[in-house]
Design a protein around this motif. Sequence first.
Motif, PDB file in Angstrom:
ATOM      1  N   ASP A 184     -25.515  38.789 -28.605  1.00  0.00           N
ATOM      2  CA  ASP A 184     -25.953  37.422 -28.319  1.00  0.00           C
ATOM      3  C   ASP A 184     -26.769  36.869 -29.491  1.00  0.00           C
ATOM      4  O   ASP A 184     -26.630  35.691 -29.856  1.00  0.00           O
ATOM      5  N   TYR A 185     -27.592  37.722 -30.065  1.00  0.00           N
ATOM      6  CA  TYR A 185     -28.423  37.270 -31.182  1.00  0.00           C
ATOM      7  C   TYR A 185     -27.562  36.938 -32.399  1.00  0.00           C
ATOM      8  O   TYR A 185     -27.781  35.920 -33.066  1.00  0.00           O
ATOM      9  N   ILE A 186     -26.580  37.779 -32.664  1.00  0.00           N
ATOM     10  CA  ILE A 186     -25.698  37.534 -33.812  1.00  0.00           C
ATOM     11  C   ILE A 186     -24.879  36.272 -33.601  1.00  0.00           C
ATOM     12  O   ILE A 186     -24.623  35.513 -34.554  1.00  0.00           O
ATOM     13  N   GLU A 187     -24.491  36.019 -32.369  1.00  0.00           N
ATOM     14  CA  GLU A 187     -23.776  34.771 -32.085  1.00  0.00           C
ATOM     15  C   GLU A 187     -24.656  33.568 -32.421  1.00  0.00           C
ATOM     16  O   GLU A 187     -24.176  32.565 -32.968  1.00  0.00           O
ATOM     17  N   LEU A 188     -25.949  33.653 -32.120  1.00  0.00           N
ATOM     18  CA  LEU A 188     -26.870  32.581 -32.497  1.00  0.00           C
ATOM     19  C   LEU A 188     -26.899  32.395 -34.006  1.00  0.00           C
ATOM     20  O   LEU A 188     -26.870  31.264 -34.510  1.00  0.00           O
ATOM     21  N   LEU A 189     -26.973  33.501 -34.731  1.00  0.00           N
ATOM     22  CA  LEU A 189     -27.002  33.413 -36.190  1.00  0.00           C
ATOM     23  C   LEU A 189     -25.726  32.777 -36.732  1.00  0.00           C
ATOM     24  O   LEU A 189     -25.761  31.937 -37.629  1.00  0.00           O
ATOM     25  N   GLN A 190     -24.588  33.185 -36.193  1.00  0.00           N
ATOM     26  CA  GLN A 190     -23.313  32.723 -36.716  1.00  0.00           C
ATOM     27  C   GLN A 190     -23.055  31.245 -36.446  1.00  0.00           C
ATOM     28  O   GLN A 190     -22.363  30.584 -37.219  1.00  0.00           O
ATOM     29  N   ARG A 191     -23.592  30.741 -35.355  1.00  0.00           N
ATOM     30  CA  ARG A 191     -23.370  29.323 -35.090  1.00  0.00           C
ATOM     31  C   ARG A 191     -24.509  28.450 -35.622  1.00  0.00           C
ATOM     32  O   ARG A 191     -24.567  27.244 -35.362  1.00  0.00           O
ATOM     33  N   GLY A 192     -25.404  29.065 -36.402  1.00  0.00           N
ATOM     34  CA  GLY A 192     -26.444  28.294 -37.073  1.00  0.00           C
ATOM     35  C   GLY A 192     -27.577  27.854 -36.178  1.00  0.00           C
ATOM     36  O   GLY A 192     -28.255  26.863 -36.470  1.00  0.00           O
ATOM     37  N   ALA A 193     -27.820  28.566 -35.085  1.00  0.00           N
ATOM     38  CA  ALA A 193     -28.914  28.208 -34.178  1.00  0.00           C
ATOM     39  C   ALA A 193     -30.257  28.402 -34.881  1.00  0.00           C
ATOM     40  O   ALA A 193     -30.391  29.188 -35.826  1.00  0.00           O
ATOM     41  N   ASP A 194     -31.253  27.679 -34.435  1.00  0.00           N
ATOM     42  CA  ASP A 194     -32.584  27.740 -35.043  1.00  0.00           C
ATOM     43  C   ASP A 194     -33.341  28.953 -34.498  1.00  0.00           C
ATOM     44  O   ASP A 194     -33.985  28.892 -33.445  1.00  0.00           O
ATOM     45  N   VAL A 195     -33.258  30.060 -35.234  1.00  0.00           N
ATOM     46  CA  VAL A 195     -33.976  31.272 -34.820  1.00  0.00           C
ATOM     47  C   VAL A 195     -35.287  31.430 -35.572  1.00  0.00           C
ATOM     48  O   VAL A 195     -36.036  32.380 -35.334  1.00  0.00           O
ATOM     49  N   GLU A 196     -35.584  30.479 -36.470  1.00  0.00           N
ATOM     50  CA  GLU A 196     -36.760  30.620 -37.332  1.00  0.00           C
ATOM     51  C   GLU A 196     -38.061  30.775 -36.554  1.00  0.00           C
ATOM     52  O   GLU A 196     -38.906  31.614 -36.919  1.00  0.00           O
ATOM     53  N   PRO A 197     -38.287  30.013 -35.467  1.00  0.00           N
ATOM     54  CA  PRO A 197     -39.578  30.166 -34.770  1.00  0.00           C
ATOM     55  C   PRO A 197     -39.829  31.571 -34.237  1.00  0.00           C
ATOM     56  O   PRO A 197     -40.992  31.976 -34.094  1.00  0.00           O
ATOM     57  N   GLY A 198     -38.783  32.327 -33.946  1.00  0.00           N
ATOM     58  CA  GLY A 198     -38.978  33.650 -33.375  1.00  0.00           C
ATOM     59  C   GLY A 198     -39.025  34.774 -34.401  1.00  0.00           C
ATOM     60  O   GLY A 198     -39.212  35.939 -34.036  1.00  0.00           O
ATOM     61  N   LEU A 199     -38.867  34.461 -35.683  1.00  0.00           N
ATOM     62  CA  LEU A 199     -38.855  35.506 -36.704  1.00  0.00           C
ATOM     63  C   LEU A 199     -40.219  36.162 -36.825  1.00  0.00           C
ATOM     64  O   LEU A 199     -41.263  35.524 -36.667  1.00  0.00           O
ATOM     65  N   LYS A 200     -40.204  37.443 -37.129  1.00  0.00           N
ATOM     66  CA  LYS A 200     -41.429  38.224 -37.265  1.00  0.00           C
ATOM     67  C   LYS A 200     -41.843  38.213 -38.740  1.00  0.00           C
ATOM     68  O   LYS A 200     -41.171  38.812 -39.590  1.00  0.00           O
ATOM     69  N   VAL A 201     -42.923  37.510 -39.060  1.00  0.00           N
ATOM     70  CA  VAL A 201     -43.339  37.339 -40.443  1.00  0.00           C
ATOM     71  C   VAL A 201     -44.426  38.356 -40.770  1.00  0.00           C
ATOM     72  O   VAL A 201     -45.381  38.529 -40.009  1.00  0.00           O
ATOM     73  N   ALA A 202     -44.253  39.032 -41.907  1.00  0.00           N
ATOM     74  CA  ALA A 202     -45.209  40.068 -42.313  1.00  0.00           C
ATOM     75  C   ALA A 202     -46.464  39.434 -42.897  1.00  0.00           C
ATOM     76  O   ALA A 202     -46.449  38.313 -43.421  1.00  0.00           O
ATOM     77  N   ALA A 203     -47.545  40.181 -42.863  1.00  0.00           N
ATOM     78  CA  ALA A 203     -48.829  39.668 -43.348  1.00  0.00           C
ATOM     79  C   ALA A 203     -48.822  39.444 -44.853  1.00  0.00           C
ATOM     80  O   ALA A 203     -49.503  38.563 -45.367  1.00  0.00           O
ATOM     81  N   ASP A 204     -48.017  40.242 -45.583  1.00  0.00           N
ATOM     82  CA  ASP A 204     -48.023  40.127 -47.042  1.00  0.00           C
ATOM     83  C   ASP A 204     -46.997  39.119 -47.566  1.00  0.00           C
ATOM     84  O   ASP A 204     -46.883  38.918 -48.765  1.00  0.00           O
ATOM     85  N   PHE A 205     -46.224  38.489 -46.675  1.00  0.00           N
ATOM     86  CA  PHE A 205     -45.283  37.452 -47.111  1.00  0.00           C
ATOM     87  C   PHE A 205     -45.149  36.479 -45.947  1.00  0.00           C
ATOM     88  O   PHE A 205     -44.257  36.597 -45.116  1.00  0.00           O
ATOM     89  N   GLN A 206     -46.072  35.550 -45.870  1.00  0.00           N
ATOM     90  CA  GLN A 206     -46.223  34.739 -44.665  1.00  0.00           C
ATOM     91  C   GLN A 206     -45.361  33.487 -44.695  1.00  0.00           C
ATOM     92  O   GLN A 206     -45.839  32.379 -44.497  1.00  0.00           O
ATOM     93  N   MET A 207     -44.098  33.672 -44.972  1.00  0.00           N
ATOM     94  CA  MET A 207     -43.126  32.595 -44.824  1.00  0.00           C
ATOM     95  C   MET A 207     -41.783  33.210 -44.471  1.00  0.00           C
ATOM     96  O   MET A 207     -41.489  34.356 -44.822  1.00  0.00           O
ATOM     97  N   THR A 208     -40.974  32.467 -43.736  1.00  0.00           N
ATOM     98  CA  THR A 208     -39.646  32.952 -43.382  1.00  0.00           C
ATOM     99  C   THR A 208     -38.712  32.807 -44.575  1.00  0.00           C
ATOM    100  O   THR A 208     -39.000  32.070 -45.529  1.00  0.00           O
ATOM    101  N   TYR A 209     -37.607  33.505 -44.498  1.00  0.00           N
ATOM    102  CA  TYR A 209     -36.637  33.363 -45.584  1.00  0.00           C
ATOM    103  C   TYR A 209     -36.046  31.959 -45.627  1.00  0.00           C
ATOM    104  O   TYR A 209     -35.635  31.476 -46.681  1.00  0.00           O
ATOM    105  N   TYR A 210     -36.021  31.251 -44.489  1.00  0.00           N
ATOM    106  CA  TYR A 210     -35.595  29.855 -44.501  1.00  0.00           C
ATOM    107  C   TYR A 210     -36.520  29.032 -45.398  1.00  0.00           C
ATOM    108  O   TYR A 210     -36.071  28.232 -46.224  1.00  0.00           O
TER     109      TYR A 210
END
Length: 1010
Positions: A388-414
Motif C-alpha cells: 500500500d505504501y509503495i502504491e502511494l509512492l508510485q502514484r505520487g501521493a504526498d508522503v512527505e509529512p510522514g517521513l522520519k527526518v534525522a536530527a543531523d539532516f533536518q529536511m526531507t529529500y523532497y
Amino acid sequence: MAGGRNTAAAASGRGPVTISFAGYNRAWAAWIGHRLERQGHQVSLQRWDLNPGDTIEQGYSDLLLSEGRVLVVLSEWYFRLGNRSHEEWNAALRTVVPANAERFAAVSVTPAALPSAVASMGAADLWGLGAAEAERRLLSRLGTAPGAAGTAAGRTGAGSDTLGGTGGPRFPLEQPAVWGGVPRRNTRFTGREQLLGELHQQLLQAEPGAGVATLHGLSGVGKTHIATEYVYRFGPEYDAVWWVRASERGTLREKLAGLAPALGLVTGREYGERLRAVRDALRRGEPYFRWLVVLDGADQPEDVHDLVPTGPGHVLITSQNRDWGEHNSSLIEVRVYDREESVAFIRRRAPRLDDDDADKLADALGDLALALDQNAGALNDSTMPIDDYIELLQRGADVEPGLKVAADFQMTYYTAFSILLNRLREDKPEAVDLLRLCVFFAPGPIPVRLLRDLPIRDVPEQLTLLLDDPLLWNAAISKLTQWSVIQSDPQEIISEETPGSTEVVQMHRLVYQAVRADMPAEEHSTYSRVVRKLLAAADPGRPTDTRLWPRYAEIVPHLEASGALESTNPEIQLMVLNCLNYLYLSGEYRTGLRIAAATASRWAEVLEPGDPRHSDLAHHQANLMRATGDYTATEELDRSVYERLRAERGPDDLLSIRVAGSLSADLRALGRYEEALELATSTRDAYARLVGENDFRTLNSQNNRAIALRLLGRYNDALALDQQTMESRREAFRDRNNWTLSSENHFALDLRLVGRYDEATSVQERNSEIHRTVMGADNPQTLRSEHNLGLCYHRGGDRPRAALVMGRLLERCQRLLGDTDPLTVRVAVTLSTFEREHGDLDRARDLGEFALHHYRGQFGEAHPYTAGALANHGLLLRAAGERQQSQLQVEAALIAMTTALGPDHPWSLACALNAAAARNFAGDPENAAELSRATADAAAAELGRHHPLTLSCRIALATDLRNLRKRQEADKIEEEALAALAATLGPQHPHTVSARSRNRPYWDFEPFTT
C-alpha cells in the motif's frame, strides 16, 4: 593446514597472524595489527565480507588458507554482514572452529550480545579497557610474551606510520588530541566498503600537499555519512580531526579559524589572523603532522577553493559539485546503494520489514540512501502494508509529512531536491528547461540523439534556443552533470544504422518526480508534446528491418511517459503501431502486450469506433497474444474484427484480408488445420490479385499457407511452396532479411520432414549462424532456428551435436521466454524424447509430463499436440518398464490423433507404428501385424516408399511377420527396407544400424510452430 608450515617464530609465539574484522571496526584491527607487529608477528588485515551466495563455512575455510593464526575481531557488526542469522552463525562456528581450535583466536571489542557459539573462540574482552591492559590481554590470548618492539618485516595493511608519524595507530577508545565538529557516528551505517577503501588509499598514497579528495554525488546519496564513517574508521591514524560545514565562505572561514585554539596557536582575535595561523600550522605539520580536515557540503568550489588547507595531512570534501576536480582534488563519485546494501540498510532502519519488503521499497526509491532512511523510518513507525505504501509512492501521493527526518539532516529529500532546483533555476535556467524536457521521457537512459539530432517545429522559444544552439545545450548538460543531477555517459555504438551522438543522459527517479512536481501544470502539455514529436521524428518507419531495431529500442521505453499512447496525432499513432510491430518481431512479447493493452484503453477514448487504427492495433495485439500462446482469446479477437470488417468493407478490403490471415494463424494453433488452410489460401489469392505476386503481404500469406500444409502432413507440398517463397523473398528483400531467414528455416524443416536429413542440416547450419548475427542470439526466431538445427543433427545421426544444442536451448528459452511459452514447451517435448533415448530417463519423464499437462490444460484432450505428447509419454513409460500403462496411453494417443487428423496423417501413422509395437509386446502379434501392414501401406502412399517413417513401418511389419512365423515374407520386406535405409540415410546412420540389429522402430511426435 597452514599451521603445519609455521616457522621457528611461530613456535616462540610470534608466527603470522591474519586479522579478520568488520569494516566498521577497522580502527581496532589497525591498532591490534600494529601492536602485534611490534612483537615480531607478521600481520595481514582481512576485512570480513561475505558474497550473497557464499556460506559462513566457505568464508571461514578461505580464512584458514592463510598461514598461521586467525584472529577474529568480534563485534555485533561482524555478524551483521550478509544478513545471516545468529542461528546460521552458531551452526557454522560449531562446525568450523572446534575442528581448528589451534588456528582460531578472538578478541571482543563490544559490550553487545553475540552468537552463543562465539564462546568456542575463547575471546579476550578488550572493551572498556585502557590501551596497556588491552594490549596485555591481546598478547596473552595469542600466547605472545611481551618483549622489546620488533621490526615488522613484510607488514601489510596496518597502515600506521604512513602519515609521517612514528607512533602507529591510536588506541580506538582514545580520541585524537584535536577533535572538533565531527557528527555522531551513524550506528546504522551500511555498506560502502569498497568506496571507503578507495578513499583511504587515495589519501594514503597522495604526495604531501596533494591529499585532497572529494566525495561528489546527488543530494541525499549519503556523502556526509560516508565522510563521517571515514573519520571514525580511520580517525585513529590522525592526531587532529576537524569537521567544518562549508556551504558558505563566511562559515568556512569562521570554523577553520576556530581550529587555532585547539592547535595551541597564539593569535589575535581577528578571523583573518587566526585563519592564517591555522593554515600555516597545517602546512608545516606543527604541532600535528597527521591531521584531517573535512569540508562538508562545499557545493560552491569557486567561492571556497582558496581556503582548502595544504600540508602533510588530508582534506576530505563532500559536495554535489564535481567542479572540485578543477581545483586539484581527486574525485570519488558516490552512487546510490547497491541493492544488497539497500536491503540491509532498510532492515536495520525498519526491522518489521523482511527482505522482500525491503527490496520492493528500495526499488521504488531507486536505492537513494536519504529516501530509504526517511521512508523506512516512516514505515517502521506505522502498520501500513508495504504494498500500500509503495502504491502511494508510485502514484505520487504526498508522503512527505510522514517521513522520519534525522536530527543531523533536518529536511526531507523532497526539500533537498527543491533547493537544488531553485539553485539551478537561478544559475542556469536553460538547465531546468532541459530537465523538464527529460522528465517526459521515461526514467532511465535517454539517448541524446533523440533530443538533439532531429528537426523540431512549433516548440516554445526557450526550447528552440536550447535545441538549436550547441553551446547553450552543452552548457546546460555540463551544469546538470556538474551538480550530479544527471549522469551523462557515452554509449556503445550498437549499429551503423543509428548515426549521431551515442551519449545518454540519465537522472534518478526521485529527481524525475521532483522536477515534474516543480513544473507548472500549464507547461506539462507543452513539454510532453515536444517529446512526442521527438519520438515520432526518431521513428525510422521500418520495424521489420533488424538493422533499425536499436532505434526502436531507444523509443519504446518512452511511449507511456511522453503521453504518446493517448495522442490523436496520426504520425504519433503510426509510431506506436510500428513500435508494437518491432516488439513482436524482436520477441519482446510481454512489453508489447502491456503497451498494446494500454493503447487500446486510451484509443477507445480518443478515436471514433470505426477508425482504421483500431484494426491496426488489434492486428498487432493479436500477434503478441498468439506469440505467448493465448490462442483462444486471439481467435475471439480476430474473429470479431474479421466479421465486422467483412460487413463494413467487404471480403476484398485489405484490412479484412489481413485479419483473415491472422484468423488463419489462430485456427492453426487451435488444431483446425483444414479451416486454416482454406482461409490461408483465400488470403494468399486475394493479396496476389490486389497487390501482386511479389508483395510482402502476398509472400507472408504464402508462407502461412505452407505452414498449414505442413501441419496437415503434406510435407512435399509445403517444401515446394516454402522454396518458392524463400526464393521470392531473397529477390524482393535480401538474403539476410528476417523474413527470408524465416523461409529458409521452414525450407530446412521441410527437407528434414521428407527425410533429406543431410541437405536439411547443411541449410540449417548456415541459417542458424546468420540468425545469430542478424537478429541476435536471444531473439525467438533465432531460438526457433537453433531448435530446428538440433533436430536436424538428431535426425541426421549426429547425437553429440544434437545434445549440445538441445540441452542449452531449453534453459535459454525458459530464461528468455518463460516456462510456458509455446517455443519453450516445444523444446521440452523434443528434449524429452532425446533424453529418453540417449540420456536421463528421469529428466525425460519430467519434461514429457510437463508438456502433456500443459497441452491438456491449454488445448484439451482432442488437440493433436495433446495426442502427440500422450504418444511420447507412452514410449517413455515403456522405456521405464511400465508396459501395461504404456500400451493404454499409446492406444489412446492413436485414437485421439486419428480422430483429430484422420488415419493417413503422418502423426497418425507414427502413433499407429508405436501402437503396433505395444500390441506386439502385449502378446497380440496378429493385431500388431495387421496394424503394421496397414500403416506401412498408408505411409508409402502418403509419404513415399523411401521416406524414413515408411521404412520404419516396413521394418516393424517384418518384425510382426516374423513373430507369426512368416519368415520368408518378413526377410524379404526387411532386406528391402534395410537396403533403402542404407541408400537413403547411409549404412552407418543410427536408424540403419538399429534396424539391422532388429531393434523395433518407433516414432517420436514433434510439435511444429504454427
